[in-house]
Design an enzyme around this catalytic site. Structure first.
Site, PDB file in Angstrom:
ATOM      1  N   GLN A 139     -40.131  51.907  -5.244  1.00 34.12           N
ATOM      2  CA  GLN A 139     -39.759  50.823  -6.155  1.00 34.12           C
ATOM      3  C   GLN A 139     -40.967  49.984  -6.583  1.00 34.12           C
ATOM      4  OE1 GLN A 139     -38.017  50.489  -2.936  1.00 34.12           O
ATOM      5  NE2 GLN A 139     -36.408  51.910  -3.523  1.00 34.12           N
ATOM      6  N   GLY A 140     -41.139  49.877  -7.878  1.00 34.17           N
ATOM      7  CA  GLY A 140     -42.269  49.114  -8.417  1.00 34.17           C
ATOM      8  C   GLY A 140     -43.378  50.024  -8.929  1.00 34.17           C
ATOM      9  N   ASP A 141     -43.349  51.294  -8.517  1.00 38.40           N
ATOM     10  CA  ASP A 141     -44.343  52.249  -9.034  1.00 38.40           C
ATOM     11  C   ASP A 141     -43.959  52.741 -10.421  1.00 38.40           C
ATOM     12  OD1 ASP A 141     -46.161  52.325  -6.843  1.00 38.40           O
ATOM     13  OD2 ASP A 141     -44.730  53.544  -5.727  1.00 38.40           O
ATOM     14  N   SER A 142     -42.713  52.535 -10.796  1.00 41.88           N
ATOM     15  CA  SER A 142     -42.201  52.945 -12.107  1.00 41.88           C
ATOM     16  C   SER A 142     -43.163  52.613 -13.238  1.00 41.88           C
ATOM     17  CB  SER A 142     -40.886  52.220 -12.406  1.00 41.88           C
ATOM     18  OG  SER A 142     -39.820  52.887 -11.799  1.00 41.88           O
ATOM     19  N   ASP A 174     -37.937  58.861 -20.839  1.00 41.27           N
ATOM     20  CA  ASP A 174     -38.304  57.579 -20.214  1.00 41.27           C
ATOM     21  C   ASP A 174     -39.782  57.266 -20.472  1.00 41.27           C
ATOM     22  OD1 ASP A 174     -38.121  55.257 -18.759  1.00 41.27           O
ATOM     23  OD2 ASP A 174     -37.915  56.237 -16.796  1.00 41.27           O
ATOM     24  N   HIS A 229     -37.765  52.569 -19.204  1.00 39.22           N
ATOM     25  CA  HIS A 229     -36.879  51.682 -18.433  1.00 39.22           C
ATOM     26  C   HIS A 229     -37.602  50.403 -17.996  1.00 39.22           C
ATOM     27  CE1 HIS A 229     -38.303  53.605 -14.554  1.00 39.22           C
ATOM     28  NE2 HIS A 229     -38.051  52.397 -14.096  1.00 39.22           N
TER      29      HIS A 229
HETATM   30  C1  4AZ Z   1     -38.321  52.699  -8.610  1.00 35.94           C
HETATM   31  O1  4AZ Z   1     -37.266  52.187  -8.307  1.00 35.94           O
HETATM   32  C2  4AZ Z   1     -38.555  54.052  -8.094  1.00 35.94           C
HETATM   33  N1  4AZ Z   1     -39.176  58.023  -5.242  1.00 35.94           N
HETATM   34  C3  4AZ Z   1     -39.719  54.706  -8.425  1.00 35.94           C
HETATM   35  C4  4AZ Z   1     -39.944  55.971  -7.936  1.00 35.94           C
HETATM   36  C5  4AZ Z   1     -39.011  56.574  -7.136  1.00 35.94           C
HETATM   37  C6  4AZ Z   1     -37.849  55.926  -6.786  1.00 35.94           C
HETATM   38  C7  4AZ Z   1     -37.613  54.658  -7.279  1.00 35.94           C
HETATM   39  C8  4AZ Z   1     -39.288  57.946  -6.642  1.00 35.94           C
HETATM   40  O2  4AZ Z   1     -39.172  52.144  -9.304  1.00 35.94           O
END
Ligand code: 4AZ
Length: 251
Positions: free
Chosen positions: A203-206, A115, A70
């Site tokens: 958010q952003g750790d993805s 993913d 993603h």
């Molecule tokens: C993100 O939006 C996201 N709590 C990454 C990890 C988690 C939620 C959102 C898990 O990148």
């Protein structure tokens, strides 16, 4: 600034230039991690899209990085690059252009199945104190419920909160698959959940790493908010996609 998708009340996101934030109203929860130095997480990469912070990624060899599909969906290689060897998201280290994206053909944007993406980079990484690959697990590795795993990245410190410039990490416990499935309803065999009270990726750790015993067992994928009770973070299960990684990269 935040780019993301709403998936039947689940929130996933990559950071990029597009757009506005729409998300369910959630309590802002501290993710519960600590600042980290790249020397202790030398596999950690910043994934940049047109030179802006998009996601995390990990070094798996001199020529390859691994991230979430993603994070690369809709991108061409020429707009992606990675920063290696820096504790800071926006400076230092070395920049490596992505030359080829291998996005998993089974990637499903709706439920975030498969993913995973492999990124070929140029120039190759030069290994040193702050730049090292993370080992991939054997496909038969049994990742046990309750064991600790270490996630890292430059994602927000609170739900909907500020992005740190300094790398952070958090230790979370592998969650029971059925329990996680019960919470989310759409957890596949290609996913693994992890979380601990008040501790989560955000958010952003993805695209970033979840490491257990020196092996990359997960890739940050999605969650319902961050550190919400009953909703562990969901990660791509690397063991389940191990054969695909081998086929695409030879690793
Ligand atoms: C993100 O939006 C996201 N709590 C990454 C990890 C988690 C939620 C959102 C898990 O990148």
């Amino acid at each position: 600034m935040l780019r993301f998708m709403i998936l039947s009340s689940l929130v996933v996101c990559a950071l990029g230039r597009s757009t506005k934030i729409i998300r369910p109203r959630l309590n802002g929860k501290i993710v519960g991690g600590d600042p980290a130095n790249i020397h202790d997480y030398p596999y950690q990469l910043v994934l940049l899209r047109e030179d802006l912070f998009e996601c995390g990624a990990s070094i798996i060899s001199r020529n390859y990085a691994i991230t979430a599909a993603h994070c690369t969906d809709g991108a061409t290689a020429d707009v992606l690059s990675v920063r290696a060897g820096s504790t800071y998201v926006d400076r230092e280290g070395t920049i490596h252009q992505v030359t080829k994206i291998h996005q998993h053909p089974g990637f499903n944007m709706n439920i975030l199945d498969d993913d995973i993406s492999l990124l070929k980079v140029n120039p190759p990484f030069t290994f040193g104190k702050g730049v090292q690959p993370i080992s991939l697990p054997d496909k038969n590795l049994n990742v046990k419920v309750g064991t600790n795993a270490d996630a890292s990245g430059w994602g927000t410190l609170t739900e909907g909160g500020e992005l740190p410039e300094h790398l952070q990490h958090v230790v979370v416990q592998i969650t029971d698959q059925e329990e996680c499935s019960g919470a989310y309803g759409s957890i596949t065999a290609n996913m693994i959940c992890a979380g601990s009270k008040g501790k989560d990726t955000c958010q952003g750790d993805s695209g970033g790493p979840l490491v257990e015993d020196g092996k990359l067992v997960g890739i940050v994928s999605f969650g319902y908010g961050c550190a919400e009770p009953g909703y562990p973070g969901v990660y791509t299960r690397v063991t389940a996609l191990r054969d695909w990684i081998k086929k695409e990269s030879g690793l």
